[in-house]
Each structure stands twice: as C-alpha cells, then as structure tokens.
Design an enzyme around this catalytic site. Structure first.
Site, PDB file in Angstrom:
ATOM      1  N   GLU A  35       0.817  -1.212   0.000  1.00  0.00           N
ATOM      2  CA  GLU A  35       0.000   0.000   0.000  1.00  0.00           C
ATOM      3  C   GLU A  35       0.852   1.264   0.000  1.00  0.00           C
ATOM      4  O   GLU A  35       0.524   2.237  -0.669  1.00  0.00           O
ATOM      5  CB  GLU A  35      -0.959   0.005   1.191  1.00  0.00           C
ATOM      6  CG  GLU A  35      -2.037  -1.079   1.116  1.00  0.00           C
ATOM      7  CD  GLU A  35      -2.919  -0.964  -0.120  1.00  0.00           C
ATOM      8  OE1 GLU A  35      -2.936   0.103  -0.762  1.00  0.00           O
ATOM      9  OE2 GLU A  35      -3.587  -1.957  -0.459  1.00  0.00           O
ATOM     10  N   TYR A 118      -6.728   6.495   3.451  1.00  0.00           N
ATOM     11  CA  TYR A 118      -6.812   5.382   2.507  1.00  0.00           C
ATOM     12  C   TYR A 118      -6.030   4.167   3.004  1.00  0.00           C
ATOM     13  O   TYR A 118      -6.574   3.066   3.129  1.00  0.00           O
ATOM     14  CB  TYR A 118      -6.316   5.783   1.107  1.00  0.00           C
ATOM     15  CG  TYR A 118      -6.038   4.547   0.289  1.00  0.00           C
ATOM     16  CD1 TYR A 118      -7.092   3.806  -0.233  1.00  0.00           C
ATOM     17  CD2 TYR A 118      -4.743   4.049   0.158  1.00  0.00           C
ATOM     18  CE1 TYR A 118      -6.855   2.611  -0.907  1.00  0.00           C
ATOM     19  CE2 TYR A 118      -4.509   2.871  -0.518  1.00  0.00           C
ATOM     20  CZ  TYR A 118      -5.558   2.157  -1.041  1.00  0.00           C
ATOM     21  OH  TYR A 118      -5.335   0.983  -1.683  1.00  0.00           O
ATOM     22  N   ASP A 136     -10.055   5.245  -2.581  1.00  0.00           N
ATOM     23  CA  ASP A 136      -8.928   5.788  -3.329  1.00  0.00           C
ATOM     24  C   ASP A 136      -9.468   6.451  -4.591  1.00  0.00           C
ATOM     25  O   ASP A 136     -10.674   6.576  -4.786  1.00  0.00           O
ATOM     26  CB  ASP A 136      -7.927   4.681  -3.673  1.00  0.00           C
ATOM     27  CG  ASP A 136      -8.458   3.788  -4.783  1.00  0.00           C
ATOM     28  OD1 ASP A 136      -9.690   3.671  -4.883  1.00  0.00           O
ATOM     29  OD2 ASP A 136      -7.660   3.233  -5.541  1.00  0.00           O
ATOM     30  N   CYS A 198     -16.823   0.572 -20.938  1.00  0.00           N
ATOM     31  CA  CYS A 198     -18.173   0.395 -20.400  1.00  0.00           C
ATOM     32  C   CYS A 198     -18.834  -0.905 -20.910  1.00  0.00           C
ATOM     33  O   CYS A 198     -19.655  -1.498 -20.211  1.00  0.00           O
ATOM     34  CB  CYS A 198     -19.036   1.599 -20.753  1.00  0.00           C
ATOM     35  SG  CYS A 198     -18.480   3.154 -20.009  1.00  0.00           S
ATOM     36  N   CYS A 207     -25.404   2.247 -14.268  1.00  0.00           N
ATOM     37  CA  CYS A 207     -24.512   3.406 -14.172  1.00  0.00           C
ATOM     38  C   CYS A 207     -25.209   4.671 -14.658  1.00  0.00           C
ATOM     39  O   CYS A 207     -25.606   4.789 -15.820  1.00  0.00           O
ATOM     40  CB  CYS A 207     -23.253   3.156 -14.998  1.00  0.00           C
ATOM     41  SG  CYS A 207     -22.075   4.511 -14.939  1.00  0.00           S
TER      42      CYS A 207
END
Length: 296
Positions: A35, A118, A136, A198, A207
């Site tokens: 991370e 985060y 994030d 998409c 969406c």
DNA sequence: CATACGTGGTA
DNA sequence: TTACCAAGTAT
C-alpha cells in the site's frame, strides 16, 4: 444499494488480476508495504520492488534495524522517496508500539507515519478482512460515475465520499472487504479515467453516467502537474546520485546534475530538511552511510 | 483547502 | 512531443 457491490464482486471473482500481495497467505506487513508503494505509483512498477522488499525485510523488525538510507536506496525509482523514509519510520513505530505487528484498530493505524485515511482502511480491509470504506482515486471515480453520474470525482476525498462508499458495502466483514477490492479493481481496469471500457462493465446497466452518455470531461480534470524544471526534478536528480554512490559524495558530483545553482541549493536544502540526505562534513550521503576515507 | 512531493508509461 | 495520469500523505 448492495446491488452494485454484489455485481462488482462477482465480476472480481473471475477477472481480478493475480497480484502477489493478494495471495491468501500474505501477512499484514507485506500488504502494508504494497500500500505504501502503490501510493501514486502504478502496479507494474511496484511489483519487482515489492518482491525484493518482502524477501529482504519479511517483518517490520527486519526493516526497523536498518538505516533509513537502506530503505531509500532499495526504493529505487518508485518516486516520492519520502515514502521510503515514512515506511522505515512506520516499521520502527510498529516495533515500538505494537510488538512488531500491524495493529488491527483504525486509530492505531492512522497514528502511524505515512498512513492516511486510505492506507489505514486498505490494510485493515485487505489484510484483516475488516469492513471499512476504502476510498482511493479508483473508488471515487467509480462511485461518482455510477451513483452521481459525474464523469469524475472531486479534487479531494471528503467525508461524504467515505459515507457514500460505506453505504455501498455489504454488511458482513469479509464480503465488505472483498467488495472494496472489487471496486478498486473495477476502477483500475475498466472504469479508467481516460478510456473506460463500459461494454465490459458489470455495472453498465446501473450506471448513471453511462445512462447520460458517458461523456469524458473536456479539459484537464485536475490541476496541471508540472515536473520538468521543478524542485522535484532537481531533488530526484540529486538523490539519484546519492543512491548510486557507495559513500558520501562531494559537491562537484552534485553540481553537475543541475545548472541553476540557486535552485540546486534549494533542492539540496529541502532534501536535508526532509532527512533524505545527511551531511558528512563537506560531503553528502543517504542516512546511515558510513564515512569513507576515499572521497567519491 | 491548496500545494509540494518522483517517475515513467501512454495517447 | 506535450500532457495526462497512476492503490495518497503531510503541512
């Protein structure tokens, strides 16, 4: 609202990238290291350095006994080398405060050097399977597009972002942690900033952004991010010299990296102020570098 | 809240 | 080739 989470998790189950820090037997410390490295640095560049770090320093105590300069050198070209210093300081704090373990409480995580909103939640979710909103840039973009219909998220993470993402998570800890990884993966792989795919998205039917045409923003969505000619570039050049040097380096070897002496001195002074560089008499080195009788 | 902070790949 | 952008944090 858990519909989004279940669809994304189902997609993640079959499409997740095989990243080594996601392996089931990986401990909290290697997850924490990943991370830190992934803060503003792409996965492909992190992979080799992460493998080297976890092999060399398999526990916080292994890194804590090193000089911070070793961490800076091993950081290589990941960028933002202050993260290497903070990760070293974090390892020290883990040894001093938590017996060399990564804590399981959010307040304790947030108190560690280099660990922000985060990273704290990401480690608790991915290493310990806890339920936290892991927000994030990827997750904020996915949430903005699907839920609000905006082409992109705002400039900074807000408490409203955390609340929104939290509301999308399944109730159970393990499912919530997996959904968090899934949302991030979706943003990283399909719902990208510039070329969203998409057609392949598990959320395409839900969406709001796609329903309204999925128009990308006209100009730059963020402030321009200059690099050439900045102090950042000069710091990077100076530090690269010191990373590759076996011992302390004299002025002339640093002077050649940048013509403007005023900016060069300012960059060196800021590196000294940050503790990334320490003086050795008239010479300079990464922290912990032994003085050598042979000037470089 | 805006700004500083590295580096390299991609369009 | 310029410019965007990549699993953020600290001040």
């Amino acid at each position: 609202m858990s519909e989004l989470a279940s669809l994304t998790t189902a997609w993640y189950d079959t499409h997740a990238r095989d990243l080594p820090w996601r392996a089931p037997d990986v401990g909290a410390w290697p997850v924490l290291v990943s991370e830190f490295m992934l803060q503003q640095t792409p996965v492909v560049r992190v992979l080799p350095v992460w493998r080297e770090w976890v092999a060399r320093w398999p526990a916080p105590a292994d890194l804590a006994v090193e000089e911070s300069g070793e961490a800076i050198r091993a950081w290589g070209r990941l960028g933002y080398p202050r993260r290497a210093m903070r990760l070293h300081a974090c390892a020290t704090a883990l040894v001093e405060r938590h017996g060399g373990e990564v804590p399981r409480r959010l307040d304790q995580m947030l108190a560690l050097p280099g660990v922000g909103d985060y990273t704290a939640r990401a480690v608790l979710a991915f290493a310990y399977g806890q339920r936290h909103p892991v927000v994030d840039t990827n997750v904020r973009r996915v949430a903005a597009r699907t839920v609000t219909g905006a082409p992109d998220a705002g400039a900074a993470t807000t408490p409203a972002d955390l609340a929104l993402v939290e509301s999308l998570l399944p109730a159970a800890d393990a499912a919530a942690a997996r959904a968090s990884a899934a949302f991030m993966e979706l943003g990283a792989v399909l719902c990208t900033a510039r070329t969203p795919r998409c057609e392949s998205c598990p959320l395409r039917a839900h969406c709001k952004w796609r329903a309204s045409g999925a128009a990308l923003p006209e100009g730059p969505s963020r402030k321009p991010q200059r690099y050439a000619g900045t102090d950042r570039q000069v710091r990077g050049l100076l530090l690269a010299v010191l990373r590759h040097a076996p011992g302390p380096v004299a002025r002339p070897a640093l002077d050649v990296v940048w013509a403007d002496a005023v900016q060069r001195e300012r960059a060196l002074a800021s590196l000294l102020a940050d503790g990334l560089v320490v003086p050795h008499g008239e010479r300079y080195a990464l922290p912990g570098t032994p003085s050598s009788s042979q000037p470089v």
